[in-house]
Design a protein around this motif. Sequence first.
Motif, PDB file in Angstrom:
ATOM      1  N   LEU A 101       0.800  -1.233   0.000  1.00  0.00           N
ATOM      2  CA  LEU A 101       0.000   0.000   0.000  1.00  0.00           C
ATOM      3  C   LEU A 101       0.834   1.286   0.000  1.00  0.00           C
ATOM      4  O   LEU A 101       0.601   2.176  -0.830  1.00  0.00           O
ATOM      5  CB  LEU A 101      -0.990  -0.031   1.170  1.00  0.00           C
ATOM      6  CG  LEU A 101      -2.114   0.994   1.115  1.00  0.00           C
ATOM      7  CD1 LEU A 101      -2.949   0.813  -0.139  1.00  0.00           C
ATOM      8  CD2 LEU A 101      -2.993   0.890   2.343  1.00  0.00           C
ATOM      9  N   PRO A 102       1.845   1.413   0.879  1.00  0.00           N
ATOM     10  CA  PRO A 102       2.638   2.653   0.839  1.00  0.00           C
ATOM     11  C   PRO A 102       3.337   2.852  -0.503  1.00  0.00           C
ATOM     12  O   PRO A 102       3.538   3.985  -0.934  1.00  0.00           O
ATOM     13  CB  PRO A 102       3.672   2.455   1.958  1.00  0.00           C
ATOM     14  CG  PRO A 102       3.103   1.406   2.837  1.00  0.00           C
ATOM     15  CD  PRO A 102       2.276   0.518   1.962  1.00  0.00           C
ATOM     16  N   LYS A 104       2.180   1.711  -3.509  1.00  0.00           N
ATOM     17  CA  LYS A 104       1.125   2.091  -4.469  1.00  0.00           C
ATOM     18  C   LYS A 104       0.863   3.583  -4.369  1.00  0.00           C
ATOM     19  O   LYS A 104       0.760   4.289  -5.373  1.00  0.00           O
ATOM     20  CB  LYS A 104      -0.179   1.347  -4.131  1.00  0.00           C
ATOM     21  CG  LYS A 104      -0.156  -0.112  -4.471  1.00  0.00           C
ATOM     22  CD  LYS A 104      -0.806  -0.328  -5.817  1.00  0.00           C
ATOM     23  CE  LYS A 104      -0.376  -1.666  -6.364  1.00  0.00           C
ATOM     24  NZ  LYS A 104      -0.378  -1.706  -7.796  1.00  0.00           N
ATOM     25  N   VAL A 105       0.726   4.023  -3.113  1.00  0.00           N
ATOM     26  CA  VAL A 105       0.432   5.429  -2.850  1.00  0.00           C
ATOM     27  C   VAL A 105       1.543   6.319  -3.399  1.00  0.00           C
ATOM     28  O   VAL A 105       1.298   7.407  -3.913  1.00  0.00           O
ATOM     29  CB  VAL A 105       0.234   5.613  -1.326  1.00  0.00           C
ATOM     30  CG1 VAL A 105       0.402   7.046  -0.926  1.00  0.00           C
ATOM     31  CG2 VAL A 105      -1.114   5.077  -0.902  1.00  0.00           C
ATOM     32  N   SER A 106       2.787   5.833  -3.301  1.00  0.00           N
ATOM     33  CA  SER A 106       3.915   6.631  -3.789  1.00  0.00           C
ATOM     34  C   SER A 106       4.151   6.461  -5.276  1.00  0.00           C
ATOM     35  O   SER A 106       5.071   7.052  -5.824  1.00  0.00           O
ATOM     36  CB  SER A 106       5.208   6.238  -3.058  1.00  0.00           C
ATOM     37  OG  SER A 106       5.014   6.340  -1.678  1.00  0.00           O
ATOM     38  N   GLY A 107       3.366   5.626  -5.936  1.00  0.00           N
ATOM     39  CA  GLY A 107       3.443   5.527  -7.385  1.00  0.00           C
ATOM     40  C   GLY A 107       4.408   4.491  -7.931  1.00  0.00           C
ATOM     41  O   GLY A 107       4.861   4.611  -9.063  1.00  0.00           O
TER      42      GLY A 107
ATOM     43  N   ARG B  16       3.145   7.166 -15.077  1.00  0.00           N
ATOM     44  CA  ARG B  16       2.657   6.675 -13.798  1.00  0.00           C
ATOM     45  C   ARG B  16       1.166   6.985 -13.625  1.00  0.00           C
ATOM     46  O   ARG B  16       0.385   6.117 -13.236  1.00  0.00           O
ATOM     47  CB  ARG B  16       3.473   7.355 -12.697  1.00  0.00           C
ATOM     48  CG  ARG B  16       2.973   7.053 -11.316  1.00  0.00           C
ATOM     49  CD  ARG B  16       3.672   7.936 -10.328  1.00  0.00           C
ATOM     50  NE  ARG B  16       2.783   8.229  -9.234  1.00  0.00           N
ATOM     51  CZ  ARG B  16       3.064   9.097  -8.270  1.00  0.00           C
ATOM     52  NH1 ARG B  16       4.196   9.763  -8.291  1.00  0.00           N
ATOM     53  NH2 ARG B  16       2.216   9.306  -7.303  1.00  0.00           N
ATOM     54  N   GLU B  20      -1.767   4.361 -13.137  1.00  0.00           N
ATOM     55  CA  GLU B  20      -2.580   4.393 -11.918  1.00  0.00           C
ATOM     56  C   GLU B  20      -4.060   4.542 -12.245  1.00  0.00           C
ATOM     57  O   GLU B  20      -4.915   3.872 -11.658  1.00  0.00           O
ATOM     58  CB  GLU B  20      -2.128   5.535 -11.014  1.00  0.00           C
ATOM     59  CG  GLU B  20      -0.835   5.234 -10.299  1.00  0.00           C
ATOM     60  CD  GLU B  20      -0.437   6.325  -9.323  1.00  0.00           C
ATOM     61  OE1 GLU B  20       0.479   6.070  -8.542  1.00  0.00           O
ATOM     62  OE2 GLU B  20      -1.028   7.421  -9.357  1.00  0.00           O
ATOM     63  N   VAL B 224      -0.025   6.581   5.305  1.00  0.00           N
ATOM     64  CA  VAL B 224       1.188   6.228   4.557  1.00  0.00           C
ATOM     65  C   VAL B 224       1.452   7.250   3.449  1.00  0.00           C
ATOM     66  O   VAL B 224       2.269   7.026   2.576  1.00  0.00           O
ATOM     67  CB  VAL B 224       1.151   4.791   3.981  1.00  0.00           C
ATOM     68  CG1 VAL B 224       1.038   3.772   5.096  1.00  0.00           C
ATOM     69  CG2 VAL B 224       0.023   4.626   2.980  1.00  0.00           C
ATOM     70  N   TYR B 230      -5.121  10.902  -4.901  1.00  0.00           N
ATOM     71  CA  TYR B 230      -5.069   9.440  -4.856  1.00  0.00           C
ATOM     72  C   TYR B 230      -6.311   8.884  -4.172  1.00  0.00           C
ATOM     73  O   TYR B 230      -6.893   7.893  -4.621  1.00  0.00           O
ATOM     74  CB  TYR B 230      -3.811   9.001  -4.104  1.00  0.00           C
ATOM     75  CG  TYR B 230      -3.609   7.512  -4.063  1.00  0.00           C
ATOM     76  CD1 TYR B 230      -2.904   6.864  -5.067  1.00  0.00           C
ATOM     77  CD2 TYR B 230      -4.149   6.745  -3.034  1.00  0.00           C
ATOM     78  CE1 TYR B 230      -2.731   5.493  -5.045  1.00  0.00           C
ATOM     79  CE2 TYR B 230      -3.984   5.374  -2.998  1.00  0.00           C
ATOM     80  CZ  TYR B 230      -3.267   4.747  -4.004  1.00  0.00           C
ATOM     81  OH  TYR B 230      -3.114   3.398  -3.980  1.00  0.00           O
TER      82      TYR B 230
END
Lengths: 222, 314
Positions: A101-102, A104-107, B16, B20, B224, B230
């Motif tokens: 998860l961290p 994914k959040v950071s790309g 990216r 996403e 996080v 997002y």
Amino acid sequence: MIQFQQVSKRYRDKTALDNANFHLPRGAMAFLTGHSGAGKSTLLKLIMHMEQPTNGKVIVDQQDLSQLNRHQIAMHRRKIGLVFQNHQLLEDYTVYDNIALPLKVSGYNNRDAGRRVRAALDKVGLLDKERQFPEVLSTGEQQRIGIARAIVNKPRLILADEPTGNLDPKLSAEIMQLFEQFNQVGVSVLIASHDLALIEHMGHAKIQLNRGRLSGAFVGPN
Amino acid sequence: MTTQAQRSRPEQLGKRLLREHGEVAISSWLRLWRQPLTNLLTWLTLAIALALPGTLIIMLSQAQGLANQLHTSNQISVFLSLQASTAEGQALSQQWQVHGDIHKTTFIAANDALQQFSQASGLGDVLTSLTDNPLPATILLEPVSDDPEHIQQLVQQLRQAELVDQVLVDQLWLQRMHTLVNTSQMAILILSLMLALGVLLVMGNTIRLQLENRRAEILVIKLVGGTDAYLRRPFLYTAIWSGLLAGLMACSIMAAALAALAPPLGQLAASFSSDWQLSNLGVSEVLLTILGSCLLSCAASLLTVQRQMANIEP
């Protein structure tokens, strides 16, 4: 790494932190002690920018947190690995997805994320559990998954709030050893805990919090 | 150590974002089918709220075509005084022919009028026994404008003219027709606005429930370092998919409704001796419905997420 300058945090009916000054240097490892309800969690929340101080400045990695906008707050949190007492794993995510998860959040893309997730799982010794769901794991394993999620992004700072609160002494010692390993590769670590016996045994710097007042290592005059 | 860190840095921003968005679009689509019945009911509710004003708007816009056809009977009859000669009448008719507000004039001489009347009425014998022709010469005018006020002004002008005895126009009928069309337009506008608000509320509530269900996830993502964009993204895609599906359902409902209404409305038009037919949905109408549906859902989603996300703070 973390600097508190005359930080006070008052809630309506109590003072959680009273004129606190301390400076945790980069690469240091320290325990934050105090009885439950002494304000340990509040101090960690201030560092995470989950709470804002009533007075004073919180500076993390040379950034004054009061100056950050919403986007910068998100970026600030990416630099910190946070471990909770109740691990806060998502029940409908697999172990792999929880840890990823961290990233994914950071790309991160799936390939890079996969490599890092497996490295983190390897570090906590649970490489074979990645397809499982958290609820089938033991408490100790869940806590280690929580730690893997905290370190997967290679943070410069790890904060842990009572990470051994629900664990027996043997498991607790194992968890603490993990934190020591991260500290040895240069990560700053701050662990809130009231497990005094274990802390004495480990022999790291201690910051005491009593009725909103700080004392001990790294603490400046107030 | 450094090389590995560099190799696994987050990739280029554009690439990216594309990846996403693609991932979130797919995962939002899959998530919709975890609760198919609940979602189906939501989409149907949205579809009905869209289809009702949609059907009415399409019917009204087509009915305006019909109304315009009927407007050709905005005929003004100008009866000349009995003293006016046929030549004078013809001259007047030609003079008006070039008037800017008049589309067309037709002159009917007094004798022709009598002849037509005796044929139409079957009173031929009685009429031939009359010594004088009691009917005046008539000029029939078709005005350029449909607007009752313009026609009223024109009628005033015509009354001023010499040789004119009487000017008749079915003004009342015209006004009723216009009022009816205007009222229907306003009613449909109000109905559309109310139902659009309904769509916003239904979609907003769906998103609010989803936010509530994913509270734990949102908290962890915030901790996080998930940005607002997002966090917003999955709810935006849920709204886009829901809007798309609801829009498609609305089109099906509208097509069925219009198909059912076409035969009786065709008969009604035939009774006005018009060959007008209600036609069904066109491509542009389908696209507009789906676009409108998606836009409304997205607006609802963004408004709800904006308002509710702030309440979910770690």
